[in-house]
Design an enzyme around this catalytic site. Sequence first.
Site, PDB file in Angstrom:
ATOM      1  N   LYS A 143       0.788  -1.170  -0.382  1.00  0.00           N
ATOM      2  CA  LYS A 143      -0.089   0.487   0.106  1.00  0.00           C
ATOM      3  C   LYS A 143       0.808   1.129  -0.366  1.00  0.00           C
ATOM      4  CE  LYS A 143      -3.865   2.052   2.689  1.00  0.00           C
ATOM      5  NZ  LYS A 143      -4.502   1.900   4.065  1.00  0.00           N
ATOM      6  N   SER A 165      -9.196   1.150   3.209  1.00  0.00           N
ATOM      7  CA  SER A 165      -8.761   2.572   1.916  1.00  0.00           C
ATOM      8  C   SER A 165      -7.954   1.535   0.862  1.00  0.00           C
ATOM      9  CB  SER A 165      -8.024   3.430   3.049  1.00  0.00           C
ATOM     10  OG  SER A 165      -7.584   3.097   3.804  1.00  0.00           O
ATOM     11  N   SER A 208      -9.577  -1.135   6.461  1.00  0.00           N
ATOM     12  CA  SER A 208      -9.578  -0.497   5.867  1.00  0.00           C
ATOM     13  C   SER A 208      -8.042  -1.647   5.148  1.00  0.00           C
ATOM     14  CB  SER A 208      -8.279   0.719   5.927  1.00  0.00           C
ATOM     15  OG  SER A 208      -9.449   1.696   5.293  1.00  0.00           O
TER      16      SER A 208
HETATM   17  N1  GLN Z   1     -13.307   3.977   6.499  1.00  0.00           N
HETATM   18  C1  GLN Z   1     -12.988   4.745   7.641  1.00  0.00           C
HETATM   19  C2  GLN Z   1     -12.249   5.878   7.120  1.00  0.00           C
HETATM   20  O1  GLN Z   1     -12.141   5.978   6.385  1.00  0.00           O
HETATM   21  C3  GLN Z   1     -11.498   3.384   7.779  1.00  0.00           C
HETATM   22  C4  GLN Z   1      -9.925   3.477   7.303  1.00  0.00           C
HETATM   23  C5  GLN Z   1      -9.105   3.100   6.835  1.00  0.00           C
HETATM   24  O2  GLN Z   1      -9.124   1.760   7.944  1.00  0.00           O
HETATM   25  N2  GLN Z   1      -8.022   3.292   7.271  1.00  0.00           N
HETATM   26  O3  GLN Z   1     -11.788   6.272   8.276  1.00  0.00           O
END
Ligand code: GLN
Length: 498
Positions: free
Chosen positions: A80, A155, A179
């Site tokens: 990532k 994400s 995420s």
């Molecule tokens: N969808 C969640 C957010 O937007 C979690 C994102 C993540 O785990 N980085 O904060």
Amino acid sequence: MIDCTRSTAVSLLARLNSGEVTAESVTTAYLDRANRLDGQLHVFLHRDNERALAQARSVDAKRKAGEPLGLLAGIPIALKDVLCTIGEPTTCGSKMLENFKPPYDATVVSKLRAADAVIVGKTNMDEFAMGSSTENSAYGPTRNPWDTTRIPGGSSGGSAAAVAADFAPLALGSDTGGSIRQPAALCGIVGLKPTYGRVSRYGLIAFASSLDQIGPFTHDLADTALLMSVISGPDPRDATSVDIPVPDYLGTLDQPPKSLRIGLVREFFGEGLDPEVEASIREAIRVYEAAGATVSEVSLPHSKYGVAAYYLVAPAECSSNLARYDGTIFGHRSEDFAAKYPGEEDLPPLIRMMMASRAEGFGPEVKRRIMLGTFALSAGYADQYYTQALKVRRLIRNDFDEAFKSVDVLVGPTSPTPAFKLGERTADPLAMYLSDIYTITTNLAGIPGLSIPCGLTKSGLPIGMQLLAPAFAEENLLRTARVFEKATDWQTRRPPLA
Ligand code: GLN
């Protein structure tokens, strides 16, 4: 040449060790596949094929010379783009870091290099890891390999899609509120968010420091166990990493769990849960019962406040972490700030430069979070919002502690729905935030959470089951999940990608 791209890391290692394939041929096969198919998906933000091949060749040379080899010798892995890789672009999905080349490697990256893994590229993500669909990337969305009209989750959508599409057998992502687990579920693969402190975050670009964790994406649990052994452990460069011995996750994976007491989280089967997802989780429970598990219902009464608490804590921390991107040392610097902010010429040029740099560099979701967090922390409001959220966080943690007195592992859906269509939730932040309703509480409590494939919808979209365990109980979590994996074959399914 035999196509080895539908493999797992463990099976590839056996073939590498027997001399049937070389690291170069394996890497070439994965890179070719990505070259051929990534136009449809947009998994990678950066790829350096030559560098990957050079690394593979050096592993082959080591093997030939009989030198000691690392645990992942010759295995391709995608990262990532939130993880720092020395001298290579690391954008975090943001225009803000478009030209950033870190002067150092993240600790997990150093560990992968020491294990002789082959880094094939950096994957797309929601900007600064804020999102659930990868649509918040400043570089355009990634598509789900199972249905390219749909999102891969987020994400870490690029990393999940990379493994699902067999562009690499392994990938790393980060999980602040879901995420890793949510995109794993939506892409039909395994994703693990380890316990807070299990894996060093040095060199992980910070979003919300009390929640962020790095973890693996794989096709099956043996690969998860293997990759966890490589990346886990204390790190003097991350004060939050914990010095607890790293178990031999792979060596113990096939040992049956000492006890198999499964708790079904009542609150995870409520309104908003897609009926096909629910049916598939209920079916998975029957598999566990047939394997001798005792299944009971447990309650996490404060989980209904999880999303609300998270959207105060995470933005508060993000507003502080992202303050460093002001165009001075870090991040995009506006070229023409002098022309901006008419009527505010009395502000010092430095301030106008910072304002313009941040306005240009950050996308809309990141700005929304910074504003939310700044408000939640501001004098006069901090007690009502931020401090209150911390109290709720404690209650959520207590709920888990209570539940784990009577069960070993909690089970439920990872995501309330299968992959949704691109664009479906972009106009409605709340609908997007609710994608993480079952995953967010895990981060607030700091415990490990795993998503494994457990079904397909009638229209052929993957469904994921989430399993949760007490802090630092990854070993038992993996062994419990393995009971299901052995009894089914969902981990062998692949998307119909042409
Ligand atoms: N969808 C969640 C957010 O937007 C979690 C994102 C993540 O785990 N980085 O904060």
